[in-house]
Design an enzyme around this catalytic site. Structure first.
Site, PDB file in Angstrom:
ATOM      1  CB  SER A  33      53.990 -26.358  62.249  1.00  0.00           C
ATOM      2  OG  SER A  33      54.323 -27.223  63.286  1.00  0.00           O
ATOM      3  CG  HIS A  90      54.769 -24.819  67.451  1.00  0.00           C
ATOM      4  ND1 HIS A  90      53.405 -25.008  67.494  1.00  0.00           N
ATOM      5  CD2 HIS A  90      55.223 -25.571  66.423  1.00  0.00           C
ATOM      6  CE1 HIS A  90      53.048 -25.836  66.541  1.00  0.00           C
ATOM      7  NE2 HIS A  90      54.128 -26.199  65.873  1.00  0.00           N
ATOM      8  CG  HIS A 150      53.622 -31.138  68.614  1.00  0.00           C
ATOM      9  ND1 HIS A 150      54.242 -29.923  68.810  1.00  0.00           N
ATOM     10  CD2 HIS A 150      52.793 -30.983  67.538  1.00  0.00           C
ATOM     11  CE1 HIS A 150      53.800 -29.053  67.907  1.00  0.00           C
ATOM     12  NE2 HIS A 150      52.929 -29.666  67.123  1.00  0.00           N
ATOM     13  CE1 TYR A 196      57.677 -32.599  67.858  1.00  0.00           C
ATOM     14  CE2 TYR A 196      55.655 -33.487  66.917  1.00  0.00           C
ATOM     15  CZ  TYR A 196      56.546 -32.441  67.084  1.00  0.00           C
ATOM     16  OH  TYR A 196      56.312 -31.235  66.476  1.00  0.00           O
ATOM     17  CD  GLU A 197      56.726 -29.867  71.760  1.00  0.00           C
ATOM     18  OE1 GLU A 197      57.286 -28.924  72.322  1.00  0.00           O
ATOM     19  OE2 GLU A 197      55.550 -29.804  71.335  1.00  0.00           O
ATOM     20  CB  ALA A 218      51.540 -27.727  59.209  1.00  0.00           C
ATOM     21  CG  MET A 243      53.353 -35.649  63.768  1.00  0.00           C
ATOM     22  SD  MET A 243      55.107 -35.233  63.796  1.00  0.00           S
ATOM     23  CE  MET A 243      55.614 -35.773  62.146  1.00  0.00           C
ATOM     24  CB  SER A 244      49.134 -31.425  66.506  1.00  0.00           C
ATOM     25  OG  SER A 244      48.530 -30.853  65.356  1.00  0.00           O
ATOM     26  CG  ASN A 279      54.220 -32.269  53.775  1.00  0.00           C
ATOM     27  OD1 ASN A 279      53.753 -31.613  54.716  1.00  0.00           O
ATOM     28  ND2 ASN A 279      54.411 -33.566  53.842  1.00  0.00           N
ATOM     29  CG  HIS A 333      59.548 -28.506  61.006  1.00  0.00           C
ATOM     30  ND1 HIS A 333      58.185 -28.667  61.212  1.00  0.00           N
ATOM     31  CD2 HIS A 333      59.917 -27.480  61.839  1.00  0.00           C
ATOM     32  CE1 HIS A 333      57.757 -27.781  62.120  1.00  0.00           C
ATOM     33  NE2 HIS A 333      58.793 -27.050  62.503  1.00  0.00           N
TER      34      HIS A 333
HETATM   35  O1  R1P Z   1      50.373 -30.049  63.889  1.00  0.00           O
HETATM   36  P1  R1P Z   1      51.264 -28.859  63.913  1.00  0.00           P
HETATM   37  O2  R1P Z   1      51.490 -28.340  65.286  1.00  0.00           O
HETATM   38  O3  R1P Z   1      50.815 -27.804  62.954  1.00  0.00           O
HETATM   39  O4  R1P Z   1      52.697 -29.347  63.402  1.00  0.00           O
HETATM   40  C1  R1P Z   1      52.923 -30.209  62.292  1.00  0.00           C
HETATM   41  O5  R1P Z   1      54.195 -29.861  61.778  1.00  0.00           O
HETATM   42  C2  R1P Z   1      55.211 -30.666  62.405  1.00  0.00           C
HETATM   43  C3  R1P Z   1      55.978 -31.381  61.327  1.00  0.00           C
HETATM   44  O6  R1P Z   1      56.543 -30.500  60.403  1.00  0.00           O
HETATM   45  C4  R1P Z   1      54.483 -31.635  63.318  1.00  0.00           C
HETATM   46  O7  R1P Z   1      54.496 -31.173  64.638  1.00  0.00           O
HETATM   47  C5  R1P Z   1      53.097 -31.649  62.738  1.00  0.00           C
HETATM   48  O8  R1P Z   1      52.112 -32.041  63.669  1.00  0.00           O
HETATM   49  O1  HPA Z   2      53.664 -35.140  56.124  1.00  0.00           O
HETATM   50  C1  HPA Z   2      53.458 -34.910  57.330  1.00  0.00           C
HETATM   51  N1  HPA Z   2      53.347 -35.908  58.232  1.00  0.00           N
HETATM   52  C2  HPA Z   2      53.123 -35.678  59.544  1.00  0.00           C
HETATM   53  N2  HPA Z   2      52.991 -34.464  60.040  1.00  0.00           N
HETATM   54  C3  HPA Z   2      53.077 -33.425  59.201  1.00  0.00           C
HETATM   55  N3  HPA Z   2      52.967 -32.128  59.448  1.00  0.00           N
HETATM   56  C4  HPA Z   2      53.126 -31.470  58.283  1.00  0.00           C
HETATM   57  N4  HPA Z   2      53.339 -32.353  57.281  1.00  0.00           N
HETATM   58  C5  HPA Z   2      53.314 -33.600  57.840  1.00  0.00           C
END
Ligand code: R1P
Ligand code: HPA
Length: 306
Positions: free
Chosen positions: A38, A69, A91, A93-94, A121, A224-225, A248, A262
């Site tokens: 992300s 993305h 992901h 969740y999509e 991220a 989440m990835s 964060n 996000h």
């Molecule tokens: O893992 P990437 O794709 O970087 O994305 C991260 O950022 C998103 C949350 O802000 C979620 O999809 C989390 O997995």
């Molecule tokens: O704090 C978080 N939690 C889950 N996914 C994330 N992706 C960026 N930051 C976060």
């Protein structure tokens, strides 16, 4: 019912057809595959002599639906090395089945990729971590996997890999060391970390109790990835390196006014983009492959250029 009927995955032949479709249109034969997390899609922009495909034009490919993305598969060279880069990932969740979100790893394999570099991220759970730190993954906790949601579930095609793949060596140790070596030369040691990434299904961010639990279980960062992709990449024998940009701090305290969002994730990505790009491109330059078909005359050995 035969188990295959319940498997949302793609057959070997379907994966081969997609890879062959791509190979028929590009001359580049990548040994390195990169996945942009992300807000980290700038990595793909660094590639020279680009040939890019929108995901919607690639047979069998899902579409990116998440802000940050872009949804492009980019072939090109990075410091003279042939690469293919996912500018945007999928992901759970999509709403895609887990076998679909990991399809690109099998396409990478069939394109000839030997090493996968994954970026994401993530929220920092380790109290020593700061926003902007880059965590090199040494291991993961696969929470969806604990509940049976694993991309390798379903019939196993031995042409990709074995039924029960080992994961104690999921994250290549030589590549972890290379990241620290390159990071030290670039002057990044102060914000380079090594830790354990925990994947959750999302899309809701974690509660305070969940963050505390994950930290207690040994996770340093949460996202989440990445993990699903690593499982599939390792299954078919590619080496994996992954890093998390800590975008964060996970909220661990009931007194805190912080709220995960996000937008903050994408903003932090912008702040560290340049360093992340330098780190990855200099790693790519130094990764050794058995079948190195890259043109070394084009190497750009200046560590500060990217
Ligand atoms: O893992 P990437 O794709 O970087 O994305 C991260 O950022 C998103 C949350 O802000 C979620 O999809 C989390 O997995
Ligand atoms: O704090 C978080 N939690 C889950 N996914 C994330 N992706 C960026 N930051 C976060």
């Amino acid at each position: 019912m035969h188990p295959e009927e319940g498997n949302a995955g793609y057959s070997y032949e379907e994966c081969r057809a997609t890879a062959d479709w791509l190979l028929a249109q590009v001359d580049i034969r990548p040994l390195v595959g990169i996945v942009c997390g992300s807000g980290l899609g700038g990595l793909a922009e660094m590639l020279k002599d680009q040939v890019a495909f929108n995901y919607k034009d690639i047979p069998s490919f899902p579409q990116s639906t998440v802000h940050g993305h872009a949804g492009r598969l980019v072939f090109g060279t990075l410091k003279g090395r042939a690469c293919v880069c996912m500018q945007g990932r999928f992901h759970l969740y999509e709403g895609y089945p887990i076998q679909k979100i990991t399809l690109p790893m099998r396409i990478f394999k069939l394109l000839g990729v030997e090493t996968v570099i994954l970026t994401n991220a993530a929220g920092g759970l380790n109290q020593d971590y700061r926003v902007g730190d880059i965590m090199i993954l040494k291991d993961h906790l696969n929470m969806p996997g604990f509940a049976g949601n694993n991309p390798l579930a379903g019939l196993n095609d031995e042409r990709f890999g074995v039924r029960f793949p080992c994961m104690s060596d999921a994250y290549d140790r030589d590549l972890q060391q290379l990241a620290f070596d390159v990071g030290a030369e670039l002057g990044y040691s102060d914000f380079l970390r090594k830790g354990v990434y925990c994947v959750l299904g999302g899309p809701s961010f974690e509660t305070i109790a969940e963050c505390r639990m994950l930290h207690t279980l040994g996770a340093d960062a949460v996202g989440m990835s990445t993990v699903h992709e690593v499982l599939v990449a390792r299954h078919c024998g590619m080496r994996c390196f992954a890093l998390s940009l800590i975008t964060n701090q996970a909220v661990m305290d009931y007194e805190s006014e912080e709220k995960a969002n996000h937008e903050e994730v994408l903003e932090t990505g912008k702040l560290r983009a340049e360093q992340l790009e330098r780190l990855v491109s200099n790693m790519v330059l130094r990764i050794q492959h058995n079948n190195n078909n890259n043109n070394n005359e084009d190497d750009d050995n200046d560590i500060n250029s990217y």
